[in-house]
Design a protein around this motif. Structure first.
Motif, PDB file in Angstrom:
ATOM      1  N   VAL A  33      -1.821  -2.873   9.843  1.00  0.00           N
ATOM      2  CA  VAL A  33      -3.077  -3.191  10.527  1.00  0.00           C
ATOM      3  C   VAL A  33      -3.746  -1.921  11.049  1.00  0.00           C
ATOM      4  O   VAL A  33      -3.085  -0.991  11.521  1.00  0.00           O
ATOM      5  CB  VAL A  33      -2.807  -4.172  11.685  1.00  0.00           C
ATOM      6  N   ASN A  34      -5.068  -1.895  10.940  1.00  0.00           N
ATOM      7  CA  ASN A  34      -5.899  -0.790  11.450  1.00  0.00           C
ATOM      8  C   ASN A  34      -5.624   0.551  10.782  1.00  0.00           C
ATOM      9  O   ASN A  34      -5.675   1.602  11.411  1.00  0.00           O
ATOM     10  CB  ASN A  34      -5.734  -0.643  12.975  1.00  0.00           C
TER      11      ASN A  34
ATOM     12  N   PRO B 246       0.819  -1.221   0.000  1.00  0.00           N
ATOM     13  CA  PRO B 246       0.000   0.000   0.000  1.00  0.00           C
ATOM     14  C   PRO B 246       0.849   1.265   0.000  1.00  0.00           C
ATOM     15  O   PRO B 246       0.966   1.965   1.004  1.00  0.00           O
ATOM     16  CB  PRO B 246      -0.828  -0.129   1.284  1.00  0.00           C
ATOM     17  N   SER B 247       1.470   1.537  -1.142  1.00  0.00           N
ATOM     18  CA  SER B 247       2.230   2.779  -1.303  1.00  0.00           C
ATOM     19  C   SER B 247       2.089   3.228  -2.753  1.00  0.00           C
ATOM     20  O   SER B 247       1.943   2.394  -3.647  1.00  0.00           O
ATOM     21  CB  SER B 247       3.700   2.571  -0.954  1.00  0.00           C
ATOM     22  N   PRO B 248       2.132   4.527  -2.993  1.00  0.00           N
ATOM     23  CA  PRO B 248       2.019   5.000  -4.382  1.00  0.00           C
ATOM     24  C   PRO B 248       3.135   4.480  -5.272  1.00  0.00           C
ATOM     25  O   PRO B 248       2.924   4.240  -6.460  1.00  0.00           O
ATOM     26  CB  PRO B 248       2.092   6.530  -4.245  1.00  0.00           C
ATOM     27  N   TYR B 249       4.328   4.262  -4.719  1.00  0.00           N
ATOM     28  CA  TYR B 249       5.446   3.757  -5.510  1.00  0.00           C
ATOM     29  C   TYR B 249       5.131   2.369  -6.061  1.00  0.00           C
ATOM     30  O   TYR B 249       5.449   2.048  -7.211  1.00  0.00           O
ATOM     31  CB  TYR B 249       6.725   3.720  -4.668  1.00  0.00           C
TER      32      TYR B 249
ATOM     33  N   CYS C 281      -1.651  -8.615   5.876  1.00  0.00           N
ATOM     34  CA  CYS C 281      -1.101  -7.525   6.688  1.00  0.00           C
ATOM     35  C   CYS C 281       0.364  -7.771   7.049  1.00  0.00           C
ATOM     36  O   CYS C 281       0.866  -8.898   6.978  1.00  0.00           O
ATOM     37  CB  CYS C 281      -1.923  -7.361   7.967  1.00  0.00           C
ATOM     38  N   GLN C 282       1.026  -6.691   7.417  1.00  0.00           N
ATOM     39  CA  GLN C 282       2.414  -6.766   7.861  1.00  0.00           C
ATOM     40  C   GLN C 282       2.425  -7.384   9.253  1.00  0.00           C
ATOM     41  O   GLN C 282       1.964  -6.793  10.211  1.00  0.00           O
ATOM     42  CB  GLN C 282       3.022  -5.359   7.895  1.00  0.00           C
ATOM     43  N   ARG C 283       2.962  -8.603   9.366  1.00  0.00           N
ATOM     44  CA  ARG C 283       2.953  -9.305  10.646  1.00  0.00           C
ATOM     45  C   ARG C 283       4.320  -9.953  10.867  1.00  0.00           C
ATOM     46  O   ARG C 283       4.895 -10.565   9.953  1.00  0.00           O
ATOM     47  CB  ARG C 283       1.846 -10.355  10.682  1.00  0.00           C
ATOM     48  N   VAL C 284       4.795  -9.865  12.105  1.00  0.00           N
ATOM     49  CA  VAL C 284       6.123 -10.369  12.440  1.00  0.00           C
ATOM     50  C   VAL C 284       6.205 -11.881  12.274  1.00  0.00           C
ATOM     51  O   VAL C 284       7.286 -12.435  12.026  1.00  0.00           O
ATOM     52  CB  VAL C 284       6.518  -9.954  13.875  1.00  0.00           C
ATOM     53  N   GLY C 285       5.062 -12.567  12.351  1.00  0.00           N
ATOM     54  CA  GLY C 285       5.056 -14.024  12.217  1.00  0.00           C
ATOM     55  C   GLY C 285       5.614 -14.510  10.895  1.00  0.00           C
ATOM     56  O   GLY C 285       6.203 -15.604  10.830  1.00  0.00           O
TER      57      GLY C 285
ATOM     58  N   ALA D 189      -2.036 -14.097  10.679  1.00  0.00           N
ATOM     59  CA  ALA D 189      -1.253 -14.281   9.447  1.00  0.00           C
ATOM     60  C   ALA D 189      -1.659 -15.564   8.740  1.00  0.00           C
ATOM     61  O   ALA D 189      -1.861 -15.587   7.515  1.00  0.00           O
ATOM     62  CB  ALA D 189       0.236 -14.303   9.773  1.00  0.00           C
ATOM     63  N   ALA D 190      -1.791 -16.665   9.500  1.00  0.00           N
ATOM     64  CA  ALA D 190      -2.184 -17.944   8.915  1.00  0.00           C
ATOM     65  C   ALA D 190      -3.590 -17.886   8.342  1.00  0.00           C
ATOM     66  O   ALA D 190      -3.866 -18.455   7.282  1.00  0.00           O
ATOM     67  CB  ALA D 190      -2.085 -19.049   9.968  1.00  0.00           C
ATOM     68  N   GLN D 191      -4.469 -17.183   9.029  1.00  0.00           N
ATOM     69  CA  GLN D 191      -5.845 -17.058   8.547  1.00  0.00           C
ATOM     70  C   GLN D 191      -5.897 -16.272   7.248  1.00  0.00           C
ATOM     71  O   GLN D 191      -6.652 -16.610   6.330  1.00  0.00           O
ATOM     72  CB  GLN D 191      -6.718 -16.385   9.614  1.00  0.00           C
ATOM     73  N   GLU D 192      -5.114 -15.214   7.146  1.00  0.00           N
ATOM     74  CA  GLU D 192      -5.113 -14.404   5.926  1.00  0.00           C
ATOM     75  C   GLU D 192      -4.579 -15.197   4.734  1.00  0.00           C
ATOM     76  O   GLU D 192      -5.156 -15.151   3.634  1.00  0.00           O
ATOM     77  CB  GLU D 192      -4.277 -13.138   6.152  1.00  0.00           C
TER      78      GLU D 192
END
Length: 220
Positions: free
Chosen positions: A144-145, A108-111, A169-173, A193-196
């Motif tokens: 997230v959020n 999610p960035s314009p670049y 999402c960005q997640r440390v897992g 993370a696993a659910q996504e």
């Protein structure tokens, strides 16, 4: 089915999605092959640090003849995931031509949105030779959020390619599991993370369908 995880921009999380997607589908009982088509060899490196019994084989095929060489190998598997290369047009074109579905992760960035235009152009060129290629975007590494995921969806709509409902999402897992050559569904199967990733797999593969027999794969 061959799913190419591709984006001409580097650092968008292709390998993370490819390895975790392959693990989810393999855990569902499908015979899966992961193809590392990136000269950097990230999927091969991920596989090499794994100590647990592998869920699926990982092979290296970073060559411009991938689209000609892979179909024969793919016949032995239900699902093949291709971890594609960034910034290498010949390899990118070959991976796209080899794929039934082209999954394009976009941060999610314009670049990242601007850089997606290159991948979209490669897909459109490939569709001139292989009309049934199905391209789809997935928002990856969303914070997230935040509402920025919605903003990137609006920006991606200019390309007229479908955008999958699930967002990763960005997640440390993801990083923690990758350091062990594992997927998040192995280290923490109940995690967000696993659910996504499981939702992403379900949107690409009919996870409720019975995996094909070897005879059925050969006949497909």
């Amino acid at each position: 089915m061959i799913i190419g995880v591709l984006n001409q921009k580097g650092g968008v999380g292709k390998t993370t999605i490819a390895t975790n997607l392959a693990a989810v589908i393999a855990k569902a009982g499908y015979r899966v092959l992961l193809v590392d088509a990136d000269p950097q060899g990230s999927s091969m490196a991920w596989s090499s640090v794994r100590e647990a019994e592998p869920l699926f084989p990982v092979i290296s095929m970073a060559k411009p003849t991938l689209h000609r060489d892979l179909p024969e190998i793919a016949a032995d598997y239900d699902v093949v995931i291709v971890d594609g290369a960034p910034r290498v047009n010949d390899l990118g074109r070959a991976a796209i031509l080899a794929s039934d579905i082209v999954l394009m992760p976009v941060q999610p960035s314009p670049y990242d949105v601007w850089a997606s235009a290159d991948t979209v152009q490669l897909v459109k060129e490939a569709q001139q030779f292989k009309e049934n290629i199905k391209p789809v975007f997935v928002v990856n590494r969303k914070i997230v959020n935040t509402a920025i995921g919605r903003d990137v969806r609006n920006a991606l709509s200019q390309f007229d390619f479908p955008i999958l409902p699930v967002e990763i999402c960005q997640r440390v897992g993801f990083a923690e599991s990758a350091s062990q050559g594992l997927a998040v569904i192995e280290t923490d199967p109940k995690s967000d993370a696993a659910q996504e990733i499981s939702q992403l797999a379900a949107q690409l593969v009919d996870m409720k369908a019975k995996p094909k027999t070897k005879k059925e794969r050969k006949a497909a």
